[in-house]
Design a protein around this motif. Structure first.
Motif, short mmCIF file in Angstrom:
data_model
loop_
_atom_site.label_atom_id
_atom_site.label_comp_id
_atom_site.label_asym_id
_atom_site.label_seq_id
_atom_site.Cartn_x
_atom_site.Cartn_y
_atom_site.Cartn_z
N ILE A 124 0.85 -1.22 0.00
CA ILE A 124 0.00 0.00 0.00
C ILE A 124 0.87 1.25 0.00
N ASN A 125 1.91 1.25 0.84
CA ASN A 125 2.81 2.42 0.84
C ASN A 125 3.57 2.53 -0.47
N ASN A 132 2.57 9.31 -5.92
CA ASN A 132 2.90 10.61 -5.32
C ASN A 132 1.89 11.03 -4.25
N LEU A 133 1.34 10.04 -3.55
CA LEU A 133 0.38 10.31 -2.47
C LEU A 133 1.11 10.23 -1.13
N PRO A 134 0.59 10.89 -0.09
CA PRO A 134 1.25 10.82 1.22
C PRO A 134 1.40 9.37 1.69
N CYS A 135 2.57 9.01 2.15
CA CYS A 135 2.84 7.61 2.54
C CYS A 135 4.20 7.54 3.23
N PHE A 136 4.49 6.36 3.78
CA PHE A 136 5.83 6.12 4.31
C PHE A 136 6.73 5.68 3.15
N ILE A 137 7.83 6.40 2.98
CA ILE A 137 8.81 6.08 1.93
C ILE A 137 9.91 5.24 2.55
N ILE A 175 11.65 4.84 -8.64
CA ILE A 175 10.32 5.46 -8.68
C ILE A 175 10.41 6.91 -8.21
N LEU A 176 11.11 7.11 -7.08
CA LEU A 176 11.17 8.45 -6.48
C LEU A 176 11.86 9.46 -7.40
N LEU A 177 12.96 9.04 -8.00
CA LEU A 177 13.68 10.00 -8.85
C LEU A 177 12.95 10.29 -10.15
N ALA A 178 12.03 9.36 -10.54
CA ALA A 178 11.28 9.59 -11.78
C ALA A 178 10.01 10.41 -11.54
N ARG A 179 9.58 10.53 -10.26
CA ARG A 179 8.31 11.21 -9.98
C ARG A 179 8.39 12.70 -10.36
N ASN A 180 7.20 13.26 -10.60
CA ASN A 180 7.13 14.69 -10.85
C ASN A 180 7.16 15.40 -9.50
N ALA A 181 8.36 15.51 -8.94
CA ALA A 181 8.53 16.07 -7.60
C ALA A 181 9.95 16.63 -7.50
N ASN A 182 10.21 17.25 -6.39
CA ASN A 182 11.55 17.78 -6.15
C ASN A 182 12.06 17.30 -4.80
N PRO A 183 13.13 16.49 -4.71
CA PRO A 183 13.92 15.95 -5.81
C PRO A 183 13.12 14.95 -6.66
#
Ligand code: NAD
Length: 294
Positions: A124-125, A132-137, A175-183
């Motif tokens: 689920i996380n 890109n939803l709130p969750c434990f990374i 996944i994290l580095l590919a997301r539309n986010a910073n970083p």
């Protein structure tokens, strides 16, 4: 070359966590509480769990280490997890990997209540992270993001090559580095043991994340001038020269690669310390109920 200094950054973030934890303790009438389950006597795992417990104390969390012998049954372990899931005095629950062969790590991961899954391994996380939803990374990739953020490293548009596709580091990092986010906002290549021309892939990278578990795997000829190099590897070798009796090496040949890089993490003193910070931050968020209502 600039050092991505895990010692400095982790100390700074831990101070902030400590302050928030004190405020939360007043509000809740109890400290944020992390439970770690350890099975068996793997030297590395015992060291990591002890360090996690010590760090909890440093920032004002309560911590409990439940240590079971390697012959605990899968059923008994799963039933303990269910018990902790239902205990309102526990905010975060982690089960240190690896587990003995007779215990299925997937079953264990899914048994943990995703709202207490401060390692961020539950599907689920993982799914929420991808969206890109709130969750434990997961703590290690989270720690790496916090490090990049601290040094205000602009990752947008960069080519990132991740080496290693584990569930706990390589895959979530990709996944994290590919997301539309910073970083984030990188063009990501996830490489692994079946990748052909791995050296060639790495040579093109603006950002390299090495998470393989092989000492000096990344050599200077694989690294582009000015690359950002993040070394996740922890390779323990017996040594007479240290008090602990062993010495740690990363996956990157630091001496040779550092002069070519723009930024680089040392081992020790880099990602390992940031992983702890990732775990502490997740535990704090769990206690605050930031992502999920309990
Ligand atoms: P793992 O041990 O589960 O898997 C290794 C990965 O490396 C696999 O995906 C495999 O495909 C890949 N690989 C192996 N040989 C390869 C090769 N020759 N070429 C390309 N890829 C290859 O991975 P892990 O659990 O992410 O651990 C990797 C390393 O990171 C280990 O040294 C581990 O101790 C360390 N680690 C450190 C931290 C930290 O906090 N610093 C956290 C977790 C893991």
């Amino acid at each position: 070359m600039n050092l991505l200094d895990g010692k400095h950054v982790s100390a700074k973030i831990k101070e902030d966590i400590k302050q928030e934890a004190a405020e939360l303790t007043t509000k809740l009438g109890r400290k944020p509480h992390l439970v770690a389950i350890l099975v068996g006597h793997d030297g590395g795992s015992e060291t990591y769990v002890a360090s996690k417990m010590r760090n909890c104390e440093q920032v004002g969390f309560e911590s409990t280490n439940l240590h079971y012998e390697a012959d605990i049954t899968e059923e008994a372990l799963l039933s303990k997890i269910t018990e902790i899931n239902q205990d309102p005095s526990v905010d975060g629950l982690i089960v240190q990997l690896p587990l003995p062969k007779h215990i299925d790590p997937e079953k264990v991961t899914e048994a943990i209540d995703y709202r207490k899954d401060v390692d961020g391994f539950h599907p689920i996380n993982l799914g929420r992270m991808q969206r890109n939803l709130p969750c434990f990374i997961p703590a290690t990739p989270y720690g790496i993001l916090l490090m990049l953020e601290h040094y205000q490293i602009d990752t947008s548009g960069k080519k990132a090559v991740i080496i290693g596709r584990s569930n706990i580091v390589g895959s979530p990092m990709s996944i994290l580095l590919a997301r539309n986010a910073n970083p984030g906002n990188c063009t990501v290549t996830l490489t692994h043991s079946r990748t052909t021309n791995l050296a060639q892939e790495v040579q093109d990278a603006d950002i390299i994340v090495a998470a393989i578990g092989k000492k000096n795997f990344v050599t200077a000829d694989m690294v582009k001038e000015g690359a950002i190099v993040i070394d996740v590897g922890i390779n323990r070798e017996v040594s007479d020269l240290t008090k602990s009796g062993y010495k740690l090496f990363g996956d990157v040949d630091f001496e040779a690669v550092a002069p070519k890089s723009s930024w680089i993490t040392p081992v020790p003193g880099g990602v390992g310390l940031m992983t702890i910070v990732g775990l502490l931050k997740n535990t704090l968020e769990a206690a605050k109920g930031t992502f999920y209502t309990k």
